[in-house]
Design a protein around this motif. Sequence first.
Motif, PDB file in Angstrom:
ATOM      1  N   PHE A   1      20.382   9.446   1.044  1.00  0.00           N
ATOM      2  CA  PHE A   1      20.763   8.126   0.367  1.00  0.00           C
ATOM      3  C   PHE A   1      21.670   8.445  -0.787  1.00  0.00           C
ATOM      4  O   PHE A   1      21.492   7.627  -1.843  1.00  0.00           O
ATOM      5  CB  PHE A   1      19.473   7.393   0.115  1.00  0.00           C
TER       6      PHE A   1
ATOM      7  N   VAL B   1      23.637   5.780  -2.959  1.00  0.00           N
ATOM      8  CA  VAL B   1      23.013   4.653  -3.731  1.00  0.00           C
ATOM      9  C   VAL B   1      23.494   4.980  -5.336  1.00  0.00           C
ATOM     10  O   VAL B   1      23.555   6.078  -5.807  1.00  0.00           O
ATOM     11  CB  VAL B   1      21.562   4.321  -3.693  1.00  0.00           C
TER      12      VAL B   1
ATOM     13  N   LEU C   1      18.055   2.646  -4.292  1.00  0.00           N
ATOM     14  CA  LEU C   1      17.208   2.747  -3.123  1.00  0.00           C
ATOM     15  C   LEU C   1      16.123   1.734  -3.424  1.00  0.00           C
ATOM     16  O   LEU C   1      15.430   2.059  -4.445  1.00  0.00           O
ATOM     17  CB  LEU C   1      16.961   4.071  -2.726  1.00  0.00           C
TER      18      LEU C   1
ATOM     19  N   CYS D   1      16.177   4.694  -7.525  1.00  0.00           N
ATOM     20  CA  CYS D   1      14.924   4.248  -6.733  1.00  0.00           C
ATOM     21  C   CYS D   1      14.186   3.231  -7.369  1.00  0.00           C
ATOM     22  O   CYS D   1      13.534   3.666  -8.434  1.00  0.00           O
ATOM     23  CB  CYS D   1      14.142   5.531  -6.166  1.00  0.00           C
TER      24      CYS D   1
ATOM     25  N   ARG E   1      20.091  -4.754   0.111  1.00  0.00           N
ATOM     26  CA  ARG E   1      19.696  -3.461  -0.601  1.00  0.00           C
ATOM     27  C   ARG E   1      19.253  -2.649   0.809  1.00  0.00           C
ATOM     28  O   ARG E   1      19.228  -2.748   1.718  1.00  0.00           O
ATOM     29  CB  ARG E   1      18.165  -3.951  -1.070  1.00  0.00           C
ATOM     30  N   HIS E   2      19.340  -1.372   0.211  1.00  0.00           N
ATOM     31  CA  HIS E   2      19.180  -0.164   1.004  1.00  0.00           C
ATOM     32  C   HIS E   2      17.702  -0.066   0.711  1.00  0.00           C
ATOM     33  O   HIS E   2      16.983   0.148  -0.346  1.00  0.00           O
ATOM     34  CB  HIS E   2      19.631   1.172   0.899  1.00  0.00           C
TER      35      HIS E   2
END
Length: 180
Positions: free
Chosen positions: A34, A37, A43, A67, A98-99
Amino acid sequence: MSENKTINTITPLFSVEVIEKRISEIGKAISDDFDMVTQDCPLLLIVVLKGAFIFAADLLRTITIPCGIDFIHASSYGSEKTSSGSVSIKHNLSITDRHVLLVEDIIDTGLTIQQISAELISMKPASLSICTLLDKPNARKHPADITYTGFVVPDAFIVGYGIDYNERFRALPSLGILNS
Ligand code: 5GP
């Protein structure tokens, strides 16, 4: 006060050191996967309560990319060690674009994660991935597309490291099989 005469023994499965090492490997994999991001759109870890809260706390601290964290409450087991066959899901999430990484304690039949995934997908996240501490593939009845797995375990009843039996054994630092 009545005396509780039930005596449970626990067969050790994974030690504190083994769990810690595996979680840091997963955290690195997540951070690598990821890396797109940003601080503006981090994330989002969605932790499935209650059993995944200790796993998620440790995992979060191994992730090196931006995160955030939120929570969803799911219960599929009552007071016995068998699935009730239905899942109650409660949340107050906002995840559009959103992821999202769902963080679960155990994927057993797959019913819980299937129902949570369906609900989250209907909210149109940018992506939805699944991370589980423990996977019991031999118990699977509903397909689960798992990206990150801590440990594959036998079809036995497991406790410790946040995972309980009737609110007991959550505080055990390691993981083991509960023998009745
Ligand atoms: P599934 O819906 O995949 O059958 O069950 C998932 C949920 O059931 C897990 O999140 C966990 O709460 C519970 N569960 C499944 N297997 C075990 C187990 O071995 N021990 C405990 N304590 N809970 C389990």
